[in-house]
Each structure stands twice: as structure tokens, then as C-alpha cells.
Scaffold this motif. Structure first.
Motif, PDB file in Angstrom:
ATOM      1  N   SER A  62      54.037  27.921  41.516  1.00  0.00           N
ATOM      2  CA  SER A  62      54.103  26.675  42.259  1.00  0.00           C
ATOM      3  C   SER A  62      52.725  26.019  42.291  1.00  0.00           C
ATOM      4  CB  SER A  62      54.582  26.952  43.692  1.00  0.00           C
ATOM      5  OG  SER A  62      53.600  27.717  44.392  1.00  0.00           O
ATOM      6  N   LYS A  63      52.689  24.785  42.767  1.00  0.00           N
ATOM      7  CA  LYS A  63      51.420  24.072  42.882  1.00  0.00           C
ATOM      8  C   LYS A  63      50.467  24.822  43.802  1.00  0.00           C
ATOM      9  CE  LYS A  63      49.498  19.529  44.071  1.00  0.00           C
ATOM     10  NZ  LYS A  63      49.833  18.140  44.531  1.00  0.00           N
ATOM     11  N   ALA A  64      50.994  25.372  44.906  1.00  0.00           N
ATOM     12  CA  ALA A  64      50.147  26.106  45.847  1.00  0.00           C
ATOM     13  C   ALA A  64      49.604  27.380  45.211  1.00  0.00           C
ATOM     14  CB  ALA A  64      50.948  26.450  47.102  1.00  0.00           C
ATOM     15  N   ALA A  65      50.445  28.078  44.436  1.00  0.00           N
ATOM     16  CA  ALA A  65      50.000  29.315  43.785  1.00  0.00           C
ATOM     17  C   ALA A  65      48.935  29.026  42.734  1.00  0.00           C
ATOM     18  CB  ALA A  65      51.187  30.038  43.152  1.00  0.00           C
ATOM     19  N   VAL A  66      49.082  27.920  41.996  1.00  0.00           N
ATOM     20  CA  VAL A  66      48.083  27.550  40.993  1.00  0.00           C
ATOM     21  C   VAL A  66      46.741  27.253  41.668  1.00  0.00           C
ATOM     22  CG1 VAL A  66      47.446  25.825  39.270  1.00  0.00           C
ATOM     23  CG2 VAL A  66      49.771  26.726  39.322  1.00  0.00           C
ATOM     24  N   ALA A  67      46.771  26.563  42.808  1.00  0.00           N
ATOM     25  CA  ALA A  67      45.531  26.266  43.526  1.00  0.00           C
ATOM     26  C   ALA A  67      44.841  27.553  43.964  1.00  0.00           C
ATOM     27  CB  ALA A  67      45.826  25.379  44.728  1.00  0.00           C
ATOM     28  N   ARG A  68      45.621  28.539  44.398  1.00  0.00           N
ATOM     29  CA  ARG A  68      45.042  29.825  44.813  1.00  0.00           C
ATOM     30  C   ARG A  68      44.440  30.548  43.613  1.00  0.00           C
ATOM     31  NH1 ARG A  68      46.902  31.913  49.863  1.00  0.00           N
ATOM     32  NH2 ARG A  68      46.864  34.043  49.010  1.00  0.00           N
ATOM     33  N   ALA A 126      41.146  41.764  47.505  1.00  0.00           N
ATOM     34  CA  ALA A 126      41.814  40.466  47.420  1.00  0.00           C
ATOM     35  C   ALA A 126      42.301  39.979  48.772  1.00  0.00           C
ATOM     36  CB  ALA A 126      42.993  40.547  46.441  1.00  0.00           C
ATOM     37  N   HIS A 127      42.624  40.885  49.693  1.00  0.00           N
ATOM     38  CA  HIS A 127      43.069  40.452  51.022  1.00  0.00           C
ATOM     39  C   HIS A 127      41.986  39.600  51.688  1.00  0.00           C
ATOM     40  CE1 HIS A 127      46.833  42.658  51.320  1.00  0.00           C
ATOM     41  NE2 HIS A 127      46.234  43.728  50.835  1.00  0.00           N
ATOM     42  N   GLU A 128      40.741  40.064  51.647  1.00  0.00           N
ATOM     43  CA  GLU A 128      39.650  39.298  52.254  1.00  0.00           C
ATOM     44  C   GLU A 128      39.277  38.094  51.400  1.00  0.00           C
ATOM     45  OE1 GLU A 128      35.045  39.852  53.839  1.00  0.00           O
ATOM     46  OE2 GLU A 128      36.294  41.625  53.486  1.00  0.00           O
ATOM     47  N   ALA A 129      39.293  38.279  50.075  1.00  0.00           N
ATOM     48  CA  ALA A 129      38.929  37.172  49.191  1.00  0.00           C
ATOM     49  C   ALA A 129      39.872  35.986  49.388  1.00  0.00           C
ATOM     50  CB  ALA A 129      38.955  37.634  47.732  1.00  0.00           C
ATOM     51  N   MET A 130      41.179  36.266  49.500  1.00  0.00           N
ATOM     52  CA  MET A 130      42.137  35.174  49.627  1.00  0.00           C
ATOM     53  C   MET A 130      42.201  34.636  51.049  1.00  0.00           C
ATOM     54  SD  MET A 130      42.781  34.725  46.570  1.00  0.00           S
ATOM     55  CE  MET A 130      43.778  33.268  46.909  1.00  0.00           C
ATOM     56  N   TRP A 131      41.687  35.376  52.018  1.00  0.00           N
ATOM     57  CA  TRP A 131      41.508  34.788  53.343  1.00  0.00           C
ATOM     58  C   TRP A 131      40.559  33.597  53.248  1.00  0.00           C
ATOM     59  CZ3 TRP A 131      37.352  33.646  56.339  1.00  0.00           C
ATOM     60  CH2 TRP A 131      37.603  33.289  57.661  1.00  0.00           C
ATOM     61  N   GLY A 132      39.638  33.640  52.302  1.00  0.00           N
ATOM     62  CA  GLY A 132      38.676  32.563  52.132  1.00  0.00           C
ATOM     63  C   GLY A 132      39.228  31.340  51.453  1.00  0.00           C
ATOM     64  N   PHE A 133      40.467  31.384  50.921  1.00  0.00           N
ATOM     65  CA  PHE A 133      41.044  30.216  50.260  1.00  0.00           C
ATOM     66  C   PHE A 133      41.195  29.073  51.270  1.00  0.00           C
ATOM     67  CE2 PHE A 133      44.929  27.776  49.092  1.00  0.00           C
ATOM     68  CZ  PHE A 133      44.421  27.176  47.943  1.00  0.00           C
ATOM     69  N   GLY A 134      40.658  27.917  50.914  1.00  0.00           N
ATOM     70  CA  GLY A 134      40.678  26.777  51.819  1.00  0.00           C
ATOM     71  C   GLY A 134      39.510  26.765  52.778  1.00  0.00           C
ATOM     72  N   ALA A 139      32.363  29.195  44.360  1.00  0.00           N
ATOM     73  CA  ALA A 139      30.971  29.657  44.307  1.00  0.00           C
ATOM     74  C   ALA A 139      30.639  30.528  45.516  1.00  0.00           C
ATOM     75  CB  ALA A 139      30.019  28.465  44.239  1.00  0.00           C
ATOM     76  N   ASP A 140      31.146  30.140  46.701  1.00  0.00           N
ATOM     77  CA  ASP A 140      30.932  30.954  47.898  1.00  0.00           C
ATOM     78  C   ASP A 140      31.614  32.311  47.754  1.00  0.00           C
ATOM     79  OD1 ASP A 140      29.448  28.988  49.183  1.00  0.00           O
ATOM     80  OD2 ASP A 140      31.231  28.081  50.097  1.00  0.00           O
ATOM     81  N   LEU A 141      32.823  32.304  47.203  1.00  0.00           N
ATOM     82  CA  LEU A 141      33.541  33.561  46.988  1.00  0.00           C
ATOM     83  C   LEU A 141      32.754  34.457  46.042  1.00  0.00           C
ATOM     84  CD1 LEU A 141      35.958  35.447  47.232  1.00  0.00           C
ATOM     85  CD2 LEU A 141      37.110  34.105  45.457  1.00  0.00           C
ATOM     86  N   ALA A 142      32.234  33.879  44.970  1.00  0.00           N
ATOM     87  CA  ALA A 142      31.447  34.675  44.017  1.00  0.00           C
ATOM     88  C   ALA A 142      30.227  35.286  44.696  1.00  0.00           C
ATOM     89  CB  ALA A 142      31.015  33.792  42.839  1.00  0.00           C
ATOM     90  N   ALA A 143      29.558  34.514  45.567  1.00  0.00           N
ATOM     91  CA  ALA A 143      28.355  35.009  46.230  1.00  0.00           C
ATOM     92  C   ALA A 143      28.651  36.151  47.185  1.00  0.00           C
ATOM     93  CB  ALA A 143      27.671  33.862  46.975  1.00  0.00           C
ATOM     94  N   ASN A 144      29.861  36.176  47.756  1.00  0.00           N
ATOM     95  CA  ASN A 144      30.217  37.179  48.756  1.00  0.00           C
ATOM     96  C   ASN A 144      31.092  38.301  48.197  1.00  0.00           C
ATOM     97  OD1 ASN A 144      29.256  36.201  51.564  1.00  0.00           O
ATOM     98  ND2 ASN A 144      30.141  34.370  50.663  1.00  0.00           N
ATOM     99  N   PHE A 145      31.462  38.225  46.925  1.00  0.00           N
ATOM    100  CA  PHE A 145      32.489  39.131  46.401  1.00  0.00           C
ATOM    101  C   PHE A 145      32.027  40.586  46.384  1.00  0.00           C
ATOM    102  CE2 PHE A 145      35.606  40.874  43.436  1.00  0.00           C
ATOM    103  CZ  PHE A 145      36.768  40.268  43.906  1.00  0.00           C
ATOM    104  N   THR A 146      30.774  40.849  46.054  1.00  0.00           N
ATOM    105  CA  THR A 146      30.300  42.235  46.021  1.00  0.00           C
ATOM    106  C   THR A 146      30.379  42.868  47.399  1.00  0.00           C
ATOM    107  OG1 THR A 146      28.844  41.829  44.133  1.00  0.00           O
ATOM    108  CG2 THR A 146      28.344  43.734  45.503  1.00  0.00           C
ATOM    109  N   MET A 147      29.992  42.126  48.442  1.00  0.00           N
ATOM    110  CA  MET A 147      30.094  42.669  49.796  1.00  0.00           C
ATOM    111  C   MET A 147      31.548  42.844  50.203  1.00  0.00           C
ATOM    112  SD  MET A 147      27.405  43.721  51.244  1.00  0.00           S
ATOM    113  CE  MET A 147      28.084  43.891  52.888  1.00  0.00           C
TER     114      MET A 147
END
Length: 368
Positions: A62-68, A126-134, A139-147
Motif C-alpha cells: 500500500s501507499k503507507a507501506a511504501v512510505a515506511r 526494527a520495533h524501535e526503528a519503525m517507532w521513529g517513522f514520522g 538520516a536521523d534513523l541512520a545516525a541512531n541505528f547502531t545504538m
């Protein structure tokens, strides 16, 4: 709906469902004239032209899934491009995620090999990473992904090795009901929950607000030379004492650092000892594994005494410039460490705990 050809980690069913936010229909598919390879030395894959055909999944998103997916893949430097794929022998127009700046092609990549070693970690992250969607940019996700991966690795380690229940009650996570949650992400994560929990009389508590700082597993090692009866401490600026208004926010403490995803705490202790102090532990003596402040800090510490050689030349400066570490190394007799603890000059909890353990075992270590 958009047809997306997935060739990499999002073929993993559990990870894909978290990232897409839905259970999108998926069918086996091929991308002719391409193969799936490691992106350089990284664990995740890239697509590249090659003989044969790349195996993957055609997902009707869906459009929403593609955005995620755009948010998640964008953090790794991938964006969507058109492709012609084969689904059940039929050619169909689709889109794939292609590296914006293709790295050097590594070895052939295997979903099965990746899933066996990193599948659970990636899914938990991915649970925490996708909490950050929106809330976060790619770029912010990339900066925080290792932590995020470190925090996920710590959660997996806690679940795999729960502490014994002999004296304490057998209450568990099912006895906590979270009604509302909020989170702020940076190097650490701050989370606030409104929740109810089981009381010792069997009833549920009133709704309470609890807040805490998400850390991860940390390895701490106090180097000890049993021949010379001396220890090594590092001194560095610490932000928490500064926040507390301490006039002297430089602390004496053992070498310490965060445990990397997939790394054993013992290996992290040896790595930090080498990076911060430039010495090698002949062996590690386990002191304690504990929560330093369970009321508000979600961190778990693995504390060791490292048996090593500490000649006078080991004093000086250490740390990694790329991690902005400015470390002074102190070598001192064990008796002086005791004095520093008594006077309060050495006021770091893991150091005091390791020193107490060392006082109990010092004669054994010296005689050995």
C-alpha cells in the motif's frame, strides 16, 4: 498498490511485517540479469548486474507501506528505481531499492545465512526503528541505528538469560499493563509510560507514570597486577556529574564501554581495556552482572577484574580520538584505591564494587 521487488533482509517475514506495518501479499519472483551480494563488507545486501537471476519476493504494498519502506531503506542509502521482474513466468513492472552510491560488490549474500546470525537482532531493532517513522528522518534513523541495535541486543540477552527466582516473587512482564507510551530518541532513548502493575496482594495498582533512560549492556573491567599489587584507573570528563552540578566533573573509574551487537561482554571488556588503557588482560575474573540503578536506568553492567601486567610505563594518556575520548591513565597501589574510596574521591559505583570484590579475592589472586 505498488509492486515492490524485495531481494534482501525484507524477505525475512517477521522483519518485513514490522517495517511495512501490514501483512502485504508476497509472491516468489526473479530479477533477470542480476544477483544479490554483500554491500562491501556489510552484513546487509545490495543488488548488482550479474549472470542468472536474483531471487526475491514481489510484494503488493500500500501507499503507507511504501512510505515506511522508503524511510527504513533510506537510512541505509537506498532509494526506489523501476525494474522488470518475473512473477510466475510473467514479466511485470515493479520497483526495487537500489543503493544510491553502490559500494564495492562483496561476496554472494544469503538470506538463510543472514537470518541465522542477525535475523532476531534485526527484527528486534526494527520495533524501535519503525517507532521513529514520522518522527525521524532517514538520516536521523541512520545516525541512531547502531545504538538501537545495541539496545535490541541487550533486550534479547535479558530474555535469553533471566535471573533466578528463589527469594523474589514470580511476577513477570504479563503482570504489567502499559496504557500509554512516549519516547524521545537521541544517542540514548528516554521513554515515559503510563502503566498499571500487579501488587503483592494480587490486585492491580492505580495508573502510575514511570520514566527511564534506555541504555544497553556495558562492560567494565578493573585492571589488576597481582605481582605489583596495583590497579589501573582512567580519568575523564563525565557529563552526568556535570549535570548534577559537581564542581569536579572528572571521574576516576575503570575502563568501560558499551557492548556491541553480537559481541560477548568479555570481548567488549578486553576491547575497551586495549582502547582506553593500551593494556591486555591475561584473564578476566567475573565480579558482578547487575542493574546499576533499576529505578530509572535501563542499563545492564558486566563487571570484571582483569589480571594484567602494570609496569610504570603504562601510565599516560589513552582513548580513541574518533570517539572524542580524552583519557588520563593512573596506576596506583591497591591500598591507595582503598583510600580514594574512603575519602570519596573515587565515587563511581562499579569501581567501588570491583574494589570490594578485589579486597575479598586479593590474597587468592596474589598467591596464584
Amino acid at each position: 498498490m505498488t509492486l515492490i521487488f524485495l531481494y534482501g533482509t525484507l524477505r525475512h517475514d517477521a522483519l518485513r511485517k514490522i517495517v511495512l506495518g501490514e501483512d502485504a501479499p508476497a509472491h516468489k519472483a526473479l530479477l533477470p540479469g542480476h544477483g544479490v551480494f554483500h554491500a562491501g563488507q556489510a552484513a546487509f545486501p545490495m543488488i548488482a548486474e550479474a549472470s542468472g537471476a536474483a531471487q526475491g519476493l514481489a510484494v503488493e504494498a500500500s501507499k503507507a507501506a511504501v512510505a515506511r519502506m522508503d524511510y527504513y531503506e533510506g537510512a541505509f542509502g537506498y532509494d526506489r528505481r523501476p525494474a522488470l521482474i518475473e512473477v510466475d513466468g510473467e514479466r511485470r513492472d515493479a520497483e526495487i531499492y537500489w543503493p544510491q552510491t553502490p559500494p564495492e560488490r562483496g561476496a554472494a549474500w544469503s538470506l538463510e545465512g543472514w537470518a541465522a546470525t542477525l535475523g532476531d537482532l534485526a527484527t528486534e531493532t526494527a520495533h524501535e526503528a519503525m517507532w521513529g517513522f514520522g518522527r525521524l528522518s532517514p538520516a536521523d534513523l541512520a545516525a541512531n541505528f547502531t545504538m538501537m541495535m545495541r539496545r535490541a541486543d541487550s533486550r534479547l540477552r535479558r530474555r535469553a538469560s533471566p535471573g533466578p527466582v528463589t527469594r523474589r516473587s514470580d511476577l513477570g512482564r504479563d503482570d504489567v499493563n502499559v496504557e500509554d507510551s512516549n519516547r524521545w530518541l537521541s544517542f540514548f532513548a528516554f521513554e515515559e509510560n503510563r502503566l498499571r502493575h500487579r501488587r503483592f496482594d494480587g490486585s492491580m495498582s492505580d495508573t502510575v507514570t514511570r520514566a527511564g533512560l534506555h541504555g544497553c549492556d556495558a562492560a567494565i573491567v578493573l585492571p589488576y597486577d597481582p605481582v605489583r599489587d596495583r590497579v589501573l584507573l582512567v580519568e575523564q570528563f563525565r557529563y552526568a556529574p556535570f549535570l548534577m552540578g559537581d564542581p569536579r566533573p572528572w571521574c576516576l573509574e575503570p575502563p568501560a564501554g558499551l557492548v556491541d551487537p553480537g559481541e560477548a561482554p568479555e570481548d567488549a571488556a578486553r576491547r575497551e581495556l586495549a582502547e582506553e588503557a593500551g593494556v591486555t588482560a591475561q584473564r578476566l575474573e567475573p565480579v558482578a552482572r547487575c542493574y546499576p540503578s533499576p529505578g530509572a536506568l535501563a542499563e545492564y553492567q558486566h563487571i570484571f577484574v582483569g589480571i594484567t601486567d602494570l609496569p610504570d610505563r603504562a601510565e599516560g594518556f589513552g582513548g580513541l580520538a574518533e570517539e572524542y575520548e580524552d583519557i588520563r591513565i593512573h596506576i596506583l597501589p591497591f591500598a591507595e584505591l582503598e583510600r580514594l574510596i574512603e575519602t570519596g574521591e573515587a565515587a563511581v559505583g562499579p569501581l567501588i564494587l570491583a574494589a570490594m570484590w578485589l579486597k575479598l579475592h586479593r590474597d587468592r589472586l596474589r598467591s596464584a
